[in-house]
Write an enzyme that holds these catalytic residues in place. Structure first.
Site, PDB file in Angstrom:
ATOM      1  N   SER A  64      90.425  82.276  64.681  1.00  0.00           N
ATOM      2  CA  SER A  64      89.833  82.512  63.368  1.00  0.00           C
ATOM      3  C   SER A  64      89.186  83.885  63.297  1.00  0.00           C
ATOM      4  O   SER A  64      88.713  84.287  62.245  1.00  0.00           O
ATOM      5  CB  SER A  64      88.811  81.424  63.053  1.00  0.00           C
ATOM      6  OG  SER A  64      87.808  81.414  64.034  1.00  0.00           O
ATOM      7  N   HIS A  82      96.034  81.272  61.050  1.00  0.00           N
ATOM      8  CA  HIS A  82      94.675  80.747  60.947  1.00  0.00           C
ATOM      9  C   HIS A  82      94.646  79.603  59.938  1.00  0.00           C
ATOM     10  O   HIS A  82      94.590  79.830  58.740  1.00  0.00           O
ATOM     11  CB  HIS A  82      93.712  81.886  60.556  1.00  0.00           C
ATOM     12  CG  HIS A  82      92.306  81.430  60.390  1.00  0.00           C
ATOM     13  ND1 HIS A  82      91.402  82.075  59.580  1.00  0.00           N
ATOM     14  CD2 HIS A  82      91.630  80.373  60.926  1.00  0.00           C
ATOM     15  CE1 HIS A  82      90.244  81.429  59.634  1.00  0.00           C
ATOM     16  NE2 HIS A  82      90.360  80.399  60.432  1.00  0.00           N
TER      17      HIS A  82
END
Ligand code: 3HC
Length: 703
Positions: free
Chosen positions: A418, A439
């Site tokens: 992330s 992500h």
């Protein structure tokens, strides 16, 4: 299959004749939107057919993939939208025709497209067609008579529900509802010819016109539906207005009902909510487009996926693929952790099943498509491997080194990081062109957003494949570049920074969260931090501490809370406290004391803070960071940032995303406010040159 010799009658409608039947074909790609030239063409085509004594019946149909996707949304708020003839005029012409007018629907008849069909005497639809009035999705209501005709045709309650829920209904169901006259499985034009001939054989000159149908009063039904509406829905205003129109259908004469509907439509189309929702509609379509991808670049197909890590993210990702019918192998080093992950998957599916959303057979089918292993070699043949292990660069690099040895040539190696540098991860492999960031957002089987993180060496084929694969699993992908936190999480950093500063200056966690939820955010920043887990960002802050400028203000509030072992909901305490087993945040005097201590240490005199200041500073922080992101080319275009924030961070869709919101505030105004903050508070408010250019009206429209 009949072949029609088309003659243009306007820029986007053609006229043709087969025996004694006239065909008006809408030719307005991509979705046969009912723009000004379509309405004009239909109107003159109807006139011509009515004046031609050879013609006995008229068919309206669409070229390409559908009948019509509705009004041409791009023309809204331009003179073309209200140019005569309006849809109402076209429909009036149809209702006055003594020759039967038949809507021949294939693909879809949506919004104004369905309203046009409702104005025809008869409707037939191919078996794969979808019909609906989805205007409320765009913050609008059916403005071409839909709220007045549909209740007369299928009854008040089904019509009202269809409209407020923007339901897309298949043709078989619409037949059962009495919305259409026939479902056909042969070519739609051949079917229209058969249908028209049958009508003519019957020789009946009086064709059914919906507006002549009686409508029984229905206040109680409307009230029941009104009470079911979610007042916080992104399109709440449009839903309520649409329902008002349906209610109105039973009260006066038909023409008055149309006037009322149109007036309410005009109110909505001018409103900020609809502007914002239309912006997001187009932004999501734009986000799919990668600027440097040419038609020569081909995506390859993904038939098997390997997921590494059976924690929250890994299991959610595995479910996202299983839901789309793509077989997954879930890997975890240790059998106990793997079993725990598999149990979570079953529990999640069973919870969905308990709500009646999927059948027990479907649950078993999806679970069966997830195989599991503690042997990394089990994912060697996967087309796409996604790691969802601990967010630590060394751990990820070690894993990618191994994947490089194990995975088949050409496999895509993706990291679900992330925040971390995808280029650094790729650098340990011999195939950085095949490495990409994917992500996902938690819960990964539910959240629509997917940030597709392109590394400096990621190949165009890999990017194209991931963008197309994302859509196949129901995600909205947004292509982003490598930087700390990419688009979404990077913007959270200054957003949270302002929240912490505001705490030190005198606000409480509850006040900040409420101010932002009142603004429309799905959740306030501190409650969100508690939900996400405070420890993860604490690790990031410690990692980035050496790069932090010592002359800039830094709030110790979040660190202090973490130092006390309060990592958010999962530990029962964070910015709030939580009773055992509860997710309800309760204000905690301990936290108030910590905040006061931090303020004292930083020499800050606490004062009373207004909700307006909270919203303004948190929003300006998001907007300015988004502009830095655009400045650095991390996002392809400003609307992509809006898609990220609306789909991944609970930004209110009816405000269009942070950058569309800035647009509504006015860039000059935004700039002046930022300048004041910079002067008063310092360089953490450094203004992006992109934003300055926007304020000066010189930033490129394409970004
Ligand atoms: N007007 C103008 N452009 C439209 C459009 C519309 N109504 N609907 C879609 N488009 C554009 C899209 O932006 C996209 O453009 P792009 O290629 O430049 O990116 C292109 O058409 C193709 O759209 P999709 O990728 O969405 O194509 P799909 O085949 O996947 O889906 C669709 C087609 C189901 C029609 C979908 O586009 C859709 O849901 N469109 C919106 C339908 C709608 O809301 N209609 C109501 C409009 S308001 C109205 O009718 C008011 C009336 O009551 C007066």
């Amino acid at each position: 299959m009949v072949h029609l010799a088309h003659q243009s009658i306007s820029d986007s409608v053609s006229y043709s004749q087969f025996e004694n039947i006239a065909f008006l074909t809408i030719q307005n790609p991509p979705v046969n939107g009912l723009g000004d030239t379509v309405r004009e063409g239909l109107y003159s085509g109807l006139e011509r057919a009515q004046n031609d004594s050879e013609i006995q019946a008229i068919v309206i149909c669409g070229e390409g993939k559908m009948f019509s996707g509705g009004a041409d949304i791009r023309q809204f708020n331009t003179p073309k939208a209200n140019a005569k003839p309006m849809l109402r005029d076209v429909i009036k012409k149809i209702s006055q025709s003594v020759k039967p007018v038949i809507a021949a629907i294939h693909g879809a008849a949506l919004g104004g497209g369905l309203e046009l069909a409702l104005g025809c005497h008869y409707r037939i639809a191919s078996s794969d067609a979808k019909l609906g009035l989805p205007e409320v999705n765009l913050g609008l209501l059916p403005g071409g008579g839909g709220t007045q005709r549909l209740p007369r045709l299928i009854g008040v309650e089904p019509a009202a529900r269809m409209i407020v829920n923007a339901a897309m209904i298949n043709s078989q169901k619409t037949l059962e509802l009495g919305l259409i006259d026939q479902v056909v499985s042969i070519d739609i034009l051949d079917a229209a010819i058969d249908f028209a001939k049958k009508r003519l054989v019957q020789g009946d000159q009086k064709h059914p016109v919906i507006e002549h149908l009686p409508l029984s009063p229905s206040e109680a039904q409307i009230e029941t539906i009104r009470n079911e509406l979610n007042p916080k829905a992104r399109n709440a205003r449009a839903q309520r207005a649409a329902l008002d129109c349906v209610a109105h259908a039973g009260t006066g004469d038909f023409e008055q009902g149309l006037d009322y509907e149109r007036a309410r439509f005009e109110e909505l189309v001018k409103g900020i909510e609809s502007h914002s929702l239309r912006h997001i509609f187009f932004a999501e379509k734009q986000a799919l487009k990668v600027k440097d991808l040419t038609d020569e670049v081909k995506a390859f197909s993904i038939t098997t996926v390997g997921v590494i890590g059976a924690g929250t993210m890994g299991t959610g990702i595995a479910m996202a693929y299983a839901n789309a019918g793509i077989p997954v192998t879930l890997f975890e080093v240790n059998q106990t952790a793997l079993d725990r992950g598999l149990a979570t998957i079953r529990k999640n599916y069973e919870a969905t099943g308990a709500k009646g959303k999927i059948s027990p057979e479907e649950i078993e089918r999806r679970i069966a498509s997830i195989s599991s292993s503690t042997n990394l070699a089990s994912i060697a043949q996967a087309d796409l491997v996604i790691e969802a292990v601990f967010e630590d660069m060394e751990v990820k690099k070690k894993l990618f080194l191994e994947l490089d040895h194990i995975c088949k040539s050409g496999a895509i190696l993706a990291s679900n990081t992330s925040r971390l540098d995808v280029n650094e991860i790729a650098s340990v492999t011999s195939r950085p062109q095949d490495v990409i960031g994917l992500h996902f957002f938690s819960p990964a089987n539910v959240m629509r957003l997917l940030e597709v993180v392109r590394g400096s060496k990621t190949s165009l084929e890999v990017i194209a494949t991931c963008m197309s694969m994302a859509q196949k699993i129901g995600k909205t992908p947004v292509l982003v570049g490598v930087c700390e936190g990419f688009v979404g999480n990077r913007m959270l950093t200054p957003y949270w920074r302002e929240a912490w500063f505001l705490l030190e200056e005198g606000a409480t966690p509850n006040q900040i969260d409420h101010a932002l939820t009142d603004f429309g955010m799905a959740m306030g920043p501190l409650r969100m931090a508690d939900l996400a887990g405070l420890d993860i960002n604490w690790v990031t802050r410690k990692r980035l501490a050496p790069t932090r400028r010592p002359d800039l203000r830094y709030s110790k509030v979040a660190d202090r809370i973490c130092e006390a072992g309060r990592f958010g909901q999962k530990t029962g305490a964070g910015f709030y406290k939580y009773s055992p087993g509860s997710r309800l945040p309760e204000p905690d005097p301990v936290v108030d004391e910590m905040i006061k201590e931090c303020a004292l240490e930083a020499g800050i005199t606490r004062r009373s803070i207004t909700d307006a200041e909270i919203v303004e500073r948190c929003m300006l922080a998001l907007i300015n960071e988004a502009c830095w992101i655009l400045q650095e080319g991390i996002a392809q275009r400003s609307s992509d940032v809006d898609v990220v924030y609306v789909n991944g961070y609970g930004f209110p869709a009816w405000r269009g995303g942070p950058l569309f919101y800035a647009e509504t505030l006015g860039w000059k105004n935004v700039y002046e406010k930022l300048l004041k903050l910079r002067v008063a508070q310092g360089d953490h408010w450094a203004i992006s040159p992109y934003l300055i250019a926007k304020a000066e009206g010189i930033a490129s429209a394409s970004t």
